[in-house]
Design a protein around this motif. Sequence first.
Motif, PDB file in Angstrom:
ATOM      1  N   VAL A   1      -2.881  -5.108 -16.525  1.00 30.26           N
ATOM      2  CA  VAL A   1      -2.549  -3.918 -15.736  1.00 30.26           C
ATOM      3  C   VAL A   1      -1.478  -4.314 -14.720  1.00 30.26           C
ATOM      4  CG1 VAL A   1      -3.426  -2.225 -14.080  1.00 30.26           C
ATOM      5  CG2 VAL A   1      -4.828  -2.904 -16.041  1.00 30.26           C
ATOM      6  N   PRO A   2      -0.371  -3.582 -14.626  1.00 29.13           N
ATOM      7  CA  PRO A   2       0.724  -4.032 -13.758  1.00 29.13           C
ATOM      8  C   PRO A   2       0.511  -3.818 -12.262  1.00 29.13           C
ATOM      9  CG  PRO A   2       1.308  -1.981 -14.857  1.00 29.13           C
ATOM     10  CD  PRO A   2       0.005  -2.422 -15.448  1.00 29.13           C
ATOM     11  N   ILE A   3      -0.294  -2.796 -11.909  1.00 29.82           N
ATOM     12  CA  ILE A   3      -0.434  -2.411 -10.501  1.00 29.82           C
ATOM     13  C   ILE A   3      -1.895  -2.111 -10.206  1.00 29.82           C
ATOM     14  CG2 ILE A   3       0.277  -0.768  -8.711  1.00 29.82           C
ATOM     15  CD1 ILE A   3       2.712  -0.165 -10.700  1.00 29.82           C
ATOM     16  N   VAL A   4      -2.403  -2.624  -9.085  1.00 32.00           N
ATOM     17  CA  VAL A   4      -3.777  -2.351  -8.674  1.00 32.00           C
ATOM     18  C   VAL A   4      -3.790  -1.839  -7.234  1.00 32.00           C
ATOM     19  CG1 VAL A   4      -6.000  -3.402  -8.083  1.00 32.00           C
ATOM     20  CG2 VAL A   4      -4.884  -3.966 -10.245  1.00 32.00           C
ATOM     21  N   PHE A   5      -4.488  -0.734  -7.034  1.00 31.85           N
ATOM     22  CA  PHE A   5      -4.740  -0.200  -5.696  1.00 31.85           C
ATOM     23  C   PHE A   5      -6.170  -0.568  -5.329  1.00 31.85           C
ATOM     24  CE2 PHE A   5      -0.931   1.823  -6.519  1.00 31.85           C
ATOM     25  CZ  PHE A   5      -0.552   2.749  -5.550  1.00 31.85           C
TER      26      PHE A   5
ATOM     27  N   GLY B   1      -1.395   2.284 -12.915  1.00 38.45           N
ATOM     28  CA  GLY B   1      -2.224   1.374 -12.148  1.00 38.45           C
ATOM     29  C   GLY B   1      -3.695   1.701 -12.267  1.00 38.45           C
ATOM     30  N   VAL B   2      -4.514   0.881 -11.606  1.00 38.79           N
ATOM     31  CA  VAL B   2      -5.955   1.094 -11.532  1.00 38.79           C
ATOM     32  C   VAL B   2      -6.369   1.010 -10.069  1.00 38.79           C
ATOM     33  CG1 VAL B   2      -8.235   0.161 -12.100  1.00 38.79           C
ATOM     34  CG2 VAL B   2      -6.434   0.186 -13.836  1.00 38.79           C
ATOM     35  N   ASN B   3      -7.199   1.960  -9.641  1.00 41.15           N
ATOM     36  CA  ASN B   3      -7.755   1.918  -8.290  1.00 41.15           C
ATOM     37  C   ASN B   3      -9.133   1.269  -8.342  1.00 41.15           C
ATOM     38  OD1 ASN B   3      -9.760   3.360  -6.254  1.00 41.15           O
ATOM     39  ND2 ASN B   3      -7.764   3.285  -5.296  1.00 41.15           N
ATOM     40  N   VAL B   4      -9.370   0.275  -7.467  1.00 37.35           N
ATOM     41  CA  VAL B   4     -10.625  -0.477  -7.476  1.00 37.35           C
ATOM     42  C   VAL B   4     -11.257  -0.468  -6.083  1.00 37.35           C
ATOM     43  CG1 VAL B   4     -11.718  -2.693  -7.935  1.00 37.35           C
ATOM     44  CG2 VAL B   4      -9.689  -2.015  -9.239  1.00 37.35           C
ATOM     45  N   PRO B   5     -12.396   0.230  -5.901  1.00 35.50           N
ATOM     46  CA  PRO B   5     -13.142   0.119  -4.637  1.00 35.50           C
ATOM     47  C   PRO B   5     -13.817  -1.247  -4.584  1.00 35.50           C
ATOM     48  CG  PRO B   5     -13.690   2.142  -5.836  1.00 35.50           C
ATOM     49  CD  PRO B   5     -12.980   1.241  -6.796  1.00 35.50           C
TER      50      PRO B   5
ATOM     51  N   VAL C   1      -0.086  -5.468  -5.812  1.00 33.87           N
ATOM     52  CA  VAL C   1      -1.316  -5.043  -5.128  1.00 33.87           C
ATOM     53  C   VAL C   1      -0.994  -4.117  -3.956  1.00 33.87           C
ATOM     54  CG1 VAL C   1      -3.399  -5.804  -3.918  1.00 33.87           C
ATOM     55  CG2 VAL C   1      -2.433  -7.217  -5.750  1.00 33.87           C
ATOM     56  N   VAL C   2      -1.714  -3.010  -3.910  1.00 32.45           N
ATOM     57  CA  VAL C   2      -1.597  -2.033  -2.826  1.00 32.45           C
ATOM     58  C   VAL C   2      -2.987  -1.810  -2.253  1.00 32.45           C
ATOM     59  CG1 VAL C   2      -0.831   0.294  -2.192  1.00 32.45           C
ATOM     60  CG2 VAL C   2       0.265  -0.902  -4.106  1.00 32.45           C
ATOM     61  N   HIS C   3      -3.106  -1.756  -0.936  1.00 32.45           N
ATOM     62  CA  HIS C   3      -4.415  -1.528  -0.318  1.00 32.45           C
ATOM     63  C   HIS C   3      -4.403  -0.233   0.480  1.00 32.45           C
ATOM     64  CE1 HIS C   3      -8.428  -2.811   0.744  1.00 32.45           C
ATOM     65  NE2 HIS C   3      -8.189  -2.589   2.026  1.00 32.45           N
ATOM     66  N   VAL C   4      -5.529   0.486   0.442  1.00 31.49           N
ATOM     67  CA  VAL C   4      -5.669   1.768   1.137  1.00 31.49           C
ATOM     68  C   VAL C   4      -6.288   1.535   2.507  1.00 31.49           C
ATOM     69  CG1 VAL C   4      -6.644   4.087   1.049  1.00 31.49           C
ATOM     70  CG2 VAL C   4      -5.987   2.928  -1.080  1.00 31.49           C
ATOM     71  N   VAL C   5      -5.640   2.082   3.546  1.00 31.82           N
ATOM     72  CA  VAL C   5      -6.117   1.897   4.918  1.00 31.82           C
ATOM     73  C   VAL C   5      -6.163   3.241   5.639  1.00 31.82           C
ATOM     74  CG1 VAL C   5      -5.159  -0.439   5.032  1.00 31.82           C
ATOM     75  CG2 VAL C   5      -3.795   1.490   5.865  1.00 31.82           C
ATOM     76  N   SER C   6      -6.855   3.235   6.788  1.00 35.40           N
ATOM     77  CA  SER C   6      -6.929   4.451   7.602  1.00 35.40           C
ATOM     78  C   SER C   6      -6.512   4.216   9.042  1.00 35.40           C
ATOM     79  CB  SER C   6      -8.363   5.008   7.572  1.00 35.40           C
ATOM     80  OG  SER C   6      -9.282   4.044   8.075  1.00 35.40           O
ATOM     81  N   SER C   7      -5.902   3.050   9.297  1.00 35.81           N
ATOM     82  CA  SER C   7      -5.437   2.750  10.657  1.00 35.81           C
ATOM     83  C   SER C   7      -4.299   1.736  10.605  1.00 35.81           C
ATOM     84  CB  SER C   7      -6.582   2.177  11.505  1.00 35.81           C
ATOM     85  OG  SER C   7      -6.919   0.876  11.072  1.00 35.81           O
ATOM     86  N   ALA C   8      -3.501   1.690  11.680  1.00 32.49           N
ATOM     87  CA  ALA C   8      -2.413   0.724  11.775  1.00 32.49           C
ATOM     88  C   ALA C   8      -2.960  -0.700  11.833  1.00 32.49           C
ATOM     89  CB  ALA C   8      -1.563   1.017  13.013  1.00 32.49           C
ATOM     90  N   LYS C   9      -4.111  -0.873  12.478  1.00 34.11           N
ATOM     91  CA  LYS C   9      -4.737  -2.197  12.583  1.00 34.11           C
ATOM     92  C   LYS C   9      -5.041  -2.766  11.203  1.00 34.11           C
ATOM     93  CE  LYS C   9      -9.038  -4.373  14.187  1.00 34.11           C
ATOM     94  NZ  LYS C   9     -10.323  -4.128  14.903  1.00 34.11           N
TER      95      LYS C   9
END
Length: 312
Positions: free
Chosen positions: A89-93, A67-71, A113-121
Amino acid sequence: MQNRITDLFGIELPIVQAGMIWASGWKLASAVSNAGGLGIIGAGSMYPAVLREHIQQCKQATQKPFGVNVPLLYPGIDEIIQIIIEEKVPIVFTSAGNPKTWTPTLKAAGITVVHVVSSAKFAQKSEAAGVDAVVAEGFEAGGHNGREETTTMVLIPAVSAAINIPLIAAGGISSGKAMAAAFALGADAVQVGSRFVATPEASSHINFKEAIITAQEGDTMLSLKRLTPVRLLKNKFFDDVQQAEASCASDEELKNLLGRARAKRGMFEGDMREGELEIGQVSALIDRIQPAAEVVAEIWAEYKATVQRLQA
């Protein structure tokens, strides 16, 4: 092992390598993918043409998913997304931004698609935006961090209870024991960052790698909380940031201090005094530089042994 994450990504082991700036090029990503995990190219420190080259090199180095991580807040995001789609690309974070902005475009191109979070909200908002999974990253993690300062031990069960999509735990995870703990808290996989920085395949400078394996408990701290929270290894640059904050420097002054190519200078070029050194608390537990495939195998073997011990 087969679960929601291994099925989603088409991988053998639920171990994901974080897409860290100045460390996660095609050599590291392909090595992790070849070892059975999911390797990630970190686009945050790459110009578009450089990213394309790394994607193409990764395709040649592995036949397995990566995958590729994209800010999302980085400049040139339109061109980055276009390259990712063109190169299939098959997977993007995605991270550092609103997942609503690009998730529909990526999904329409057949990308997971996967997203990075720091809270349940924000995990719930990401699920509503249509992402396939989330990474919940605790306060212990290196690099840019959540303002909530929620630890992984608290964050993972909170996010697990709040969403229905697969969950990847991150922050302070570098061992099979930590992986077992994350699974007990409700995770489907783990994302490992700091330990993969200390591998021969990582593109980070050897000075930085050696600083990681000699780091002790308390040698990292979350800084720049007012501007953009980031966990750093303590050095002269860190001291300068602390002094600036203590003297009530303006946001503009802090941005100028942070934005002078400091991350590249430290992590990629090896300036251990004046460079920005982003690494997690777990660096205190990393004591050697070892190949990425060994890291994956060691984490997986320890995870299985830990589960067996607990079952007994």
